[in-house]
Design an enzyme around this catalytic site. Sequence first.
Site, mmCIF file in Angstrom:
data_model
loop_
_atom_site.group_PDB
_atom_site.id
_atom_site.type_symbol
_atom_site.label_atom_id
_atom_site.label_comp_id
_atom_site.label_asym_id
_atom_site.label_seq_id
_atom_site.Cartn_x
_atom_site.Cartn_y
_atom_site.Cartn_z
ATOM 1 C CD GLU A 89 137.061 47.156 135.461
ATOM 2 O OE1 GLU A 89 138.070 46.526 135.845
ATOM 3 O OE2 GLU A 89 136.276 47.706 136.246
ATOM 4 C CG HIS A 96 115.594 28.230 123.446
ATOM 5 N ND1 HIS A 96 114.628 27.466 122.848
ATOM 6 C CD2 HIS A 96 116.697 27.425 123.527
ATOM 7 C CE1 HIS A 96 115.105 26.254 122.590
ATOM 8 N NE2 HIS A 96 116.359 26.203 122.997
ATOM 9 C CE LYS A 153 135.382 52.639 142.097
ATOM 10 N NZ LYS A 153 136.635 51.932 141.979
HETATM 11 O O1 PA5 Z 1 139.435 45.379 138.002
HETATM 12 C C1 PA5 Z 1 139.352 46.154 138.916
HETATM 13 O O2 PA5 Z 1 140.324 46.801 139.327
HETATM 14 C C2 PA5 Z 1 138.035 46.377 139.657
HETATM 15 O O3 PA5 Z 1 136.973 45.670 139.123
HETATM 16 C C3 PA5 Z 1 138.194 45.965 141.101
HETATM 17 O O4 PA5 Z 1 138.491 44.608 141.155
HETATM 18 C C4 PA5 Z 1 136.913 46.263 141.894
HETATM 19 O O5 PA5 Z 1 136.577 47.612 141.790
HETATM 20 C C5 PA5 Z 1 137.116 45.907 143.345
HETATM 21 O O6 PA5 Z 1 138.188 46.623 143.858
HETATM 22 P P1 PA5 Z 1 138.874 46.206 145.209
HETATM 23 O O7 PA5 Z 1 139.465 44.862 145.029
HETATM 24 O O8 PA5 Z 1 139.894 47.259 145.457
HETATM 25 O O9 PA5 Z 1 137.797 46.188 146.243
#
Ligand code: PA5
Length: 479
Positions: free
Chosen positions: A327, A356, A470
Site C-alpha cells: 500500500e 520446500h 470500493k
Molecule cells: O492501511 C489502511 O488504511 C487499510 O488497510 C485499512 O487499515 C483497512 O482498509 C481497514 O480500514 P478501517 O480501519 O478504516 O476499517
Amino acid sequence: MTFDGSVGLKDGLAFIYRNMMGRDGVTEKMLEDFLPVMADASVALQKIFETGFAKAHLSKDGTPEHVFFPRQAYLKEGNPNDEASLRRLEEMGEAWRNNVDAAVFIGIGGSYLGDKVLFDLAAKPYWNQLPKAARDGRPQIYFAGNNVDGVATAGLMAQLTCQARHVKRPLHIMLVPISKSGTTMEPLSGFSALLVYMQQHPELFRVDVTAVTGLDPESSLLYRLAQENGWPALSIPEGIGGRYCVLSNPGLLMGAVLGYDIRALLEGAREMAECCLHAAPDGNPALVNAALKYLASKKKGAHIEVFMGYGDQLQSLGAWYVQLLAESLGKRNNRAGEPVYYGRTPVVATGTTDMHSMTQQHQDGRRDKVIQFLEVEEPAVHLSVRNPFPDEKALDLYAGKKMDTLLKAALTANEMALTGDGRLNARYVLPALEPRYAGQLFMFLMFSVAYEGEMADVDAFDQPGVEAYKRIMKANLAK
Ligand code: PA5
C-alpha cells in the site's frame, strides 16, 4: 561513507546487506552517486517528524492529513501515545484479566495485521487451548472481520457456544471492533453478526464491547454506536494510517490485554526512530535498506520482495509487511501526478517451511527478486532433537542439536546458495523476540518504506488504488 555490508543499533536490530551488493547487485559507486537522494530523504523524514506533514500527502477526501507514524514512539500529550493513554491500556488489560473469558478482535487490513503480529509475539502457541492459569488469567483471543466469511463467523459462534455449554455458565465475551473509518464492511458485518448472536443467547454469553476507532461521530459509525451504547472507545488518531498504527491503540491494546511489555515495545521503537532521524546515511539502517531496495528495483529489475522470517512466529509479521510495502509503495503516479507504476510485489515466505516450496523459484526462477530474511538469534525456548532409534545412524545428523541450530543452518544454507548464484538477499537480525527488539523492527520497517517513498517520489501514506473497487462494490450493493 562506508557501506561495509552491515548496519544496525548497538544493542538490537542489525541489517546485514552484503549480499545485496557487488557485481550482481548494487555497487558501492551506485550508492555513493545516490547519496544526495539519500540526504534529501533524510531531511524529508525529519520534516515529517517535526511538522507532521509529508510532501503532497492528502487524505482520501483530498484534504491535508498529518503523518504521525514516527511520533508513536514518543510519549507526549498531542502525540498518538502519552502517559495517560498507556495507563488506560494497561488498566484495561488488568481489568480484563481473570474477568473476560475471550476477546474477539474484529478488524481488517491495518486494523488487524498488527494485532495478529502482537498476538503471535505475546501469546504462547496454542494460547486458546491452554488452561486459564497457564494464560495467567488472560483471555482467549479470537479474530473476526478479517474477511466477509459466513463460514468462519459461524464457526467462531459454534466454538464459543461449545465452550459456554462445556463450562455451564455464560462466557464473558469482549467484542473489540477496530476500524479507523468506522465504516468498513468486513468488521462491521462481522461485529454485527456476533453481537446479535450473543445478545440472543444470554444463557451462553455476557457480551461487552470496546471499540477502537476514529473519535469523530460524523464520520465513524462505530464511534456513534459506542457513544449511543455507552461502550468504551479508544482512538485511532488522525495522522496514523492503518498500516502504520501497530504502535498505537489498535496494536497496543492487544499487547496490554496479553500482558506484553508495551512500554518496552515503544522504547525499542524510539531507539530506532532516533537512529533513523539522526544517524549519518551509512549508519542509518532504514535509509540504507531503502536505498538498496530502490536501486535494486530500478537498476537490477528486483520487482518482487520475499519477506522470509525463520520461525512460525514471524509469519504474521510477513503479512503485516506485505500490506506496508504494497500500500505504501505500489503507486501508479508520483507526487507530481505523473505515471510511474512503482513498487515491488511483496511475498511472505516462512523458513524452513517454504524452502520446500518457494525456494525452487527463488533459486532458479527469474532474477527479479530480493529475498529478505529475518532471523532471531536467541529463541525463547531451546529444544534439542533426540534420536529414539540409536541404530538409525541417519538421525545422528540432527540428534543432540538444538532446533534453532538447525533453523539457522537452514537459513545460512539458503543464503549461501542464493549468493553463490548472484541472487540478491539480505538479513535482518534481531537478538531475541523481545518487546524492545520488536519495537525496533516495526519502526525500522516503517521508516524503510517511508524513505523509499521519498526516493521514488511517491506518497507512501495514501492508498488511492483501493478506492477503485470500493466505489464499484458500494454502487453494486446499493442496487
Ligand atoms: O492501511 C489502511 O488504511 C487499510 O488497510 C485499512 O487499515 C483497512 O482498509 C481497514 O480500514 P478501517 O480501519 O478504516 O476499517
